[in-house]
Structure formats: C-alpha cells, structure tokens
Motif scaffolding. Structure first.
Motif, PDB file in Angstrom:
ATOM      1  N   THR A   1       0.836  -1.208   0.000  1.00  0.00           N
ATOM      2  CA  THR A   1       0.000   0.000   0.000  1.00  0.00           C
ATOM      3  C   THR A   1       0.871   1.259   0.000  1.00  0.00           C
ATOM      4  O   THR A   1       0.610   2.213  -0.746  1.00  0.00           O
ATOM      5  CB  THR A   1      -0.932  -0.003   1.219  1.00  0.00           C
ATOM      6  OG1 THR A   1      -1.833  -1.110   1.118  1.00  0.00           O
ATOM      7  CG2 THR A   1      -1.735   1.281   1.301  1.00  0.00           C
TER       8      THR A   1
ATOM      9  N   TYR B   1       2.157   6.884  -6.724  1.00  0.00           N
ATOM     10  CA  TYR B   1       1.178   7.873  -7.160  1.00  0.00           C
ATOM     11  C   TYR B   1       1.696   9.288  -6.942  1.00  0.00           C
ATOM     12  O   TYR B   1       1.517  10.165  -7.798  1.00  0.00           O
ATOM     13  CB  TYR B   1      -0.143   7.676  -6.427  1.00  0.00           C
ATOM     14  CG  TYR B   1      -1.170   8.726  -6.789  1.00  0.00           C
ATOM     15  CD1 TYR B   1      -1.832   8.673  -8.008  1.00  0.00           C
ATOM     16  CD2 TYR B   1      -1.446   9.788  -5.928  1.00  0.00           C
ATOM     17  CE1 TYR B   1      -2.751   9.649  -8.362  1.00  0.00           C
ATOM     18  CE2 TYR B   1      -2.356  10.767  -6.270  1.00  0.00           C
ATOM     19  CZ  TYR B   1      -3.013  10.695  -7.497  1.00  0.00           C
ATOM     20  OH  TYR B   1      -3.911  11.675  -7.848  1.00  0.00           O
TER      21      TYR B   1
ATOM     22  N   VAL C   1      -3.422   7.049 -12.026  1.00  0.00           N
ATOM     23  CA  VAL C   1      -4.619   6.677 -11.284  1.00  0.00           C
ATOM     24  C   VAL C   1      -4.587   5.206 -10.869  1.00  0.00           C
ATOM     25  O   VAL C   1      -5.170   4.833  -9.839  1.00  0.00           O
ATOM     26  CB  VAL C   1      -5.896   6.987 -12.101  1.00  0.00           C
ATOM     27  CG1 VAL C   1      -6.028   6.053 -13.304  1.00  0.00           C
ATOM     28  CG2 VAL C   1      -7.131   6.900 -11.218  1.00  0.00           C
ATOM     29  N   ALA C   2      -3.894   4.362 -11.608  1.00  0.00           N
ATOM     30  CA  ALA C   2      -3.799   2.952 -11.224  1.00  0.00           C
ATOM     31  C   ALA C   2      -3.070   2.803  -9.895  1.00  0.00           C
ATOM     32  O   ALA C   2      -3.432   1.948  -9.062  1.00  0.00           O
ATOM     33  CB  ALA C   2      -3.073   2.161 -12.314  1.00  0.00           C
TER      34      ALA C   2
ATOM     35  N   ARG D   1      -3.044   5.091  -7.553  1.00  0.00           N
ATOM     36  CA  ARG D   1      -3.958   5.613  -6.542  1.00  0.00           C
ATOM     37  C   ARG D   1      -4.957   4.537  -6.136  1.00  0.00           C
ATOM     38  O   ARG D   1      -5.260   4.356  -4.953  1.00  0.00           O
ATOM     39  CB  ARG D   1      -4.695   6.839  -7.099  1.00  0.00           C
ATOM     40  CG  ARG D   1      -5.705   7.465  -6.143  1.00  0.00           C
ATOM     41  CD  ARG D   1      -5.055   7.974  -4.885  1.00  0.00           C
ATOM     42  NE  ARG D   1      -5.992   8.719  -4.058  1.00  0.00           N
ATOM     43  CZ  ARG D   1      -5.887   8.862  -2.761  1.00  0.00           C
ATOM     44  NH1 ARG D   1      -4.867   8.296  -2.116  1.00  0.00           N
ATOM     45  NH2 ARG D   1      -6.764   9.573  -2.094  1.00  0.00           N
ATOM     46  N   ARG D   2      -5.479   3.812  -7.116  1.00  0.00           N
ATOM     47  CA  ARG D   2      -6.405   2.731  -6.804  1.00  0.00           C
ATOM     48  C   ARG D   2      -5.728   1.651  -5.967  1.00  0.00           C
ATOM     49  O   ARG D   2      -6.324   1.128  -5.010  1.00  0.00           O
ATOM     50  CB  ARG D   2      -6.949   2.145  -8.107  1.00  0.00           C
ATOM     51  CG  ARG D   2      -7.892   3.078  -8.851  1.00  0.00           C
ATOM     52  CD  ARG D   2      -8.191   2.581 -10.250  1.00  0.00           C
ATOM     53  NE  ARG D   2      -9.115   3.476 -10.951  1.00  0.00           N
ATOM     54  CZ  ARG D   2      -9.267   3.496 -12.263  1.00  0.00           C
ATOM     55  NH1 ARG D   2      -8.554   2.661 -13.027  1.00  0.00           N
ATOM     56  NH2 ARG D   2     -10.121   4.323 -12.821  1.00  0.00           N
ATOM     57  N   ALA D   3      -4.507   1.314  -6.334  1.00  0.00           N
ATOM     58  CA  ALA D   3      -3.779   0.285  -5.583  1.00  0.00           C
ATOM     59  C   ALA D   3      -3.527   0.718  -4.147  1.00  0.00           C
ATOM     60  O   ALA D   3      -3.511  -0.109  -3.231  1.00  0.00           O
ATOM     61  CB  ALA D   3      -2.460  -0.034  -6.275  1.00  0.00           C
TER      62      ALA D   3
ATOM     63  N   LEU E   1      -5.557   2.545  -2.416  1.00  0.00           N
ATOM     64  CA  LEU E   1      -6.837   2.587  -1.708  1.00  0.00           C
ATOM     65  C   LEU E   1      -7.433   1.215  -1.443  1.00  0.00           C
ATOM     66  O   LEU E   1      -8.329   1.081  -0.603  1.00  0.00           O
ATOM     67  CB  LEU E   1      -7.846   3.415  -2.516  1.00  0.00           C
ATOM     68  CG  LEU E   1      -7.560   4.920  -2.605  1.00  0.00           C
ATOM     69  CD1 LEU E   1      -8.515   5.572  -3.600  1.00  0.00           C
ATOM     70  CD2 LEU E   1      -7.678   5.572  -1.244  1.00  0.00           C
ATOM     71  N   VAL E   2      -6.958   0.200  -2.141  1.00  0.00           N
ATOM     72  CA  VAL E   2      -7.527  -1.140  -1.990  1.00  0.00           C
ATOM     73  C   VAL E   2      -7.361  -1.628  -0.556  1.00  0.00           C
ATOM     74  O   VAL E   2      -6.248  -1.644  -0.028  1.00  0.00           O
ATOM     75  CB  VAL E   2      -6.850  -2.127  -2.957  1.00  0.00           C
ATOM     76  CG1 VAL E   2      -7.186  -3.571  -2.584  1.00  0.00           C
ATOM     77  CG2 VAL E   2      -7.286  -1.852  -4.393  1.00  0.00           C
TER      78      VAL E   2
END
Length: 391
Positions: free
Chosen positions: A227, A234, A240-241, A243-245, A247-248
């Motif tokens: 994380t 980011y 954005v990929a 950022r998603r990773a 937030l998971v």
C-alpha cells in the motif's frame, strides 16, 4: 434513586470522526462513570442500572466503528475515548471515573498511558504508519479507573485462542494432526468432560500459536508495504492505477480463533470457570464457525489491535503508567482472564491507591452456579463501596 435524565450525544473527535454516547444522570449526581469498549456497543452494559441506583451518572460511549472491528485501530479508539472524557469534564461533574470491562480495560489503560504524557511525546502513528492525532487531542485523565474482568489485550488474547494446527491460511479445514487441540490423540475428550493435555503438548501448542501469529504478521507487513509503495508511486507519477492500488483494502481472514486449551481442560490455570469459551459450550465446534476474535481485519488493524507483536494496547505494557486510583475486579469463573493474569496486572499497575478484589462470576458477569447472584451484582456492590470511599 432520583429521576434519571437521559440524553444522547454525537461528538466530533479532534480528527473529525463522529462518536456517539448516552448520558444517564440521576438528579444531583456528582460522579459520572464512563464505560467504553473498543469493539462493542456498551449502551446497555449490565453495570448501568447498578451505578444509577447508587446515584452515579453513567456515560456509555462507542468508538467510531462500534460492532465492526474490520479496521479497528486502537490509536484512533483512544482519540475517541478522549472526546468522551473532554465532553464529560465540560458537564460539571466533580469526578469522572472510567470503568473498563474486558477489552475496555486495556483500552482505558492505553488511554491513561498516552494521556499522562506531554502532547509532544504521544504516539504520532499507528504501527502501520498511519498518522494519529494524539498530540492534538485534549486527553483529561480520569479521577479513577475500575478494571473489571480485564483480559490482557486483544493481541495477547488472540495469541491464546488462535488454533495453531491450521496449515493453510486459505483453507479453514486444514489441520496438522500433531497440533489439533480437539484430537483425542492429543488429550481431548468429548464435551462436557474436561480434557487433559500433557505438559509437552501444551508447551508445543503455545509455541506454535506464537509461530502462527508471526506468519500472519509477515502477511500484514507485506500488505502495508504494498500500500505504501503504491501511494509513493502515485505521488511521483500521479497514475490513477497507483492511486487505486493505494486505496484497496488489504484484508486478512484468520480462521479458527476459539482454541484456548484452558476452555476445554479446566486443570490448566484453574479457577471456577465453566467448560467452554466466551463463544459457546462447544469450542470443538465453535472454533470452525464464524464467531471468534480477529476473524477478519485489514492489515492495519491486525498490526494495531490483533498482533501481540506490534499492538501498543497491551495491559501489562500500559499498566505502569496508570497512576490514578484503581480497582481491579476479578471474576472467579472468568474464561478469558485467569488468576495469574490478575496477579501480574496487580503487580504492573502504577497506582499507589490500588484495590484488588474478586467476586464469583463469569467473564461477562454471569453466575458461576445456578441460583447464585450474578457476577455483575456482586461486582456492583464492591464498586459502589469503592466509589463511596473516594467521594
């Protein structure tokens, strides 16, 4: 008892979370007793009517996520605890006394440890590195604390109850027969007769419990590092990929956490407890069911709350910083806190005004024997005397 006024309050914490509490106040009450648990809704705690009958106000408070410990961070929970204490100080009571039952006891001790420090010396982050606003929080110390049926902390408790015979964290039915606590070959006998484990098996079992915790620790650390790496990527590339990773939610399932040998072998650390665990009379079955401690948590919550390796909320670690008048109430039929625990806690507490007592009762305040007074009733009488002596 004077008429009781009941009011419901929503409080904002220093880090802008919302917590709720219920204040019940008999007319003329000068002392308020605050009850909070990090994981449970205590609005209807068994001690509430007894304290009200004694003329004391009672504040029952939840954390920011009551009854949902998926992401329970103890450092945030004591920020929540602080909001309640600050609120009560503003209500004009002469005394604010904390009552910590079970896991609420370690929460109260952890709070006192941090509240006793200058703001600049308090923790600034959780074990996973998430910033926490303890330095900014107003953290009044209570005027006294009652520790009722305290267990050693969520992490220390999980180490006791986790089943070390799990060989595959992805398979809830996997088992190492040599460590199976419910195998007759290792000393188990069917309920309700008490099992009998030999010294060698107990030692090997407990070492294996610690080893399983360490293996899950490694998974949690890897999740936290992944994380953090995604967040750093980011910040550099603004993809954005990434950022998603970042937030998971990286969630850890922990199978079979109702396997303390003491719940089925009553000769181990003996007291007056009945056969069975906090979750039921058949741990050999319940261990495979949904109930249990730490069954599902984020990596951050594992590190903050459930891992004995990394949590800061540990009663014996926090207890020396508890210097306010304290009362330690043992239940003689406790299934989660044993006589040796109470002795160690008594030795560790830093208060010069310490009362240690025991009453017949089970962990949640039930009766040890049918027809006898409940543990809650017996504890309430002693707590009332202790409060009156310090009024």
């Amino acid at each position: 008892m004077s008429a009781v006024t009941t009011t419901v309050h929503e409080l904002a914490t220093v880090d802008r979370a919302k917590v709720t509490g219920v204040l019940r106040a008999p007319g003329g009450a000068r002392t308020v007793v605050t009850i909070m648990h990090p994981r449970q809704d205590v609005t209807h705690h068994a001690m509430v009517p007894h304290l009200l009958e004694a003329g004391h106000a009672v504040w029952t408070q939840g954390s920011r996520s009551p009854n949902n410990d998926l992401n329970l961070l103890h450092e945030q929970a004591i920020v929540d605890f602080a909001a309640g204490h600050a609120f009560l100080r503003d209500q004009g009571f002469e005394r604010v006394v904390s009552l910590g039952h079970s896991g609420g006891a370690t929460l109260a001790a952890f709070y006192c440890e941090q509240a006793s420090l200058p703001p600049g010396e308090r923790l600034v982050a959780t074990p996973s590195g998430r910033a926490v606003a303890l330095a900014e929080a107003v953290m009044p110390l209570p005027d006294g604390i009652v520790f009722m049926a305290p267990h050693p902390g969520q992490g220390a408790l999980l180490e006791r109850v986790i089943d070390p015979s799990v060989t595959n964290e992805g398979d809830p039915l996997s088992v190492d027969p040599s460590l199976d606590p419910f195998s007759p070959a290792n000393g188990f006998v069917p309920a309700p007769a008490s099992s009998s484990y030999d010294v060698e098996f107990v030692a090997r079992y407990r070492a294996a419990q610690t080893a399983r915790i360490r293996r899950i620790d490694a998974v949690a650390r890897a999740h936290v590092e992944a994380t953090a790496a995604a967040a750093d990527a980011y910040d550099t590339a603004h993809d954005v990929a990434d950022r998603r990773a970042a937030l998971v939610p990286r969630v850890i399932p922990v199978h079979r956490t109702d396997a303390d040998l003491r719940n089925v072998d009553l000769s181990l650390d003996p007291n007056e407890r009945p056969y069975g665990s906090l979750f039921g009379r058949r741990p050999d079955l319940g261990n495979y069911g949904l109930p249990g401690f730490g069954r599902l948590s984020t990596a951050e919550a594992w590190m903050s709350t459930w891992s004995v390796t990394t949590t800061r909320a540990d009663f014996l670690r926090n207890a020396p910083a508890v210097t306010v008048p304290s009362m330690l109430v043992e239940f003689t039929g406790d299934q989660a806190s044993f006589p040796a625990d109470i002795a160690a806690m008594s030795d560790a507490l830093g208060s010069d005004d310490l009362t240690v007592t025991s009453v017949a009762g089970t962990h949640f305040g039930g009766s040890v024997r049918k027809g006898e007074p409940t543990g809650s009733e017996l504890a309430a009488a002693q707590i009332r005397t202790w409060l009156d002596e310090r009024s």
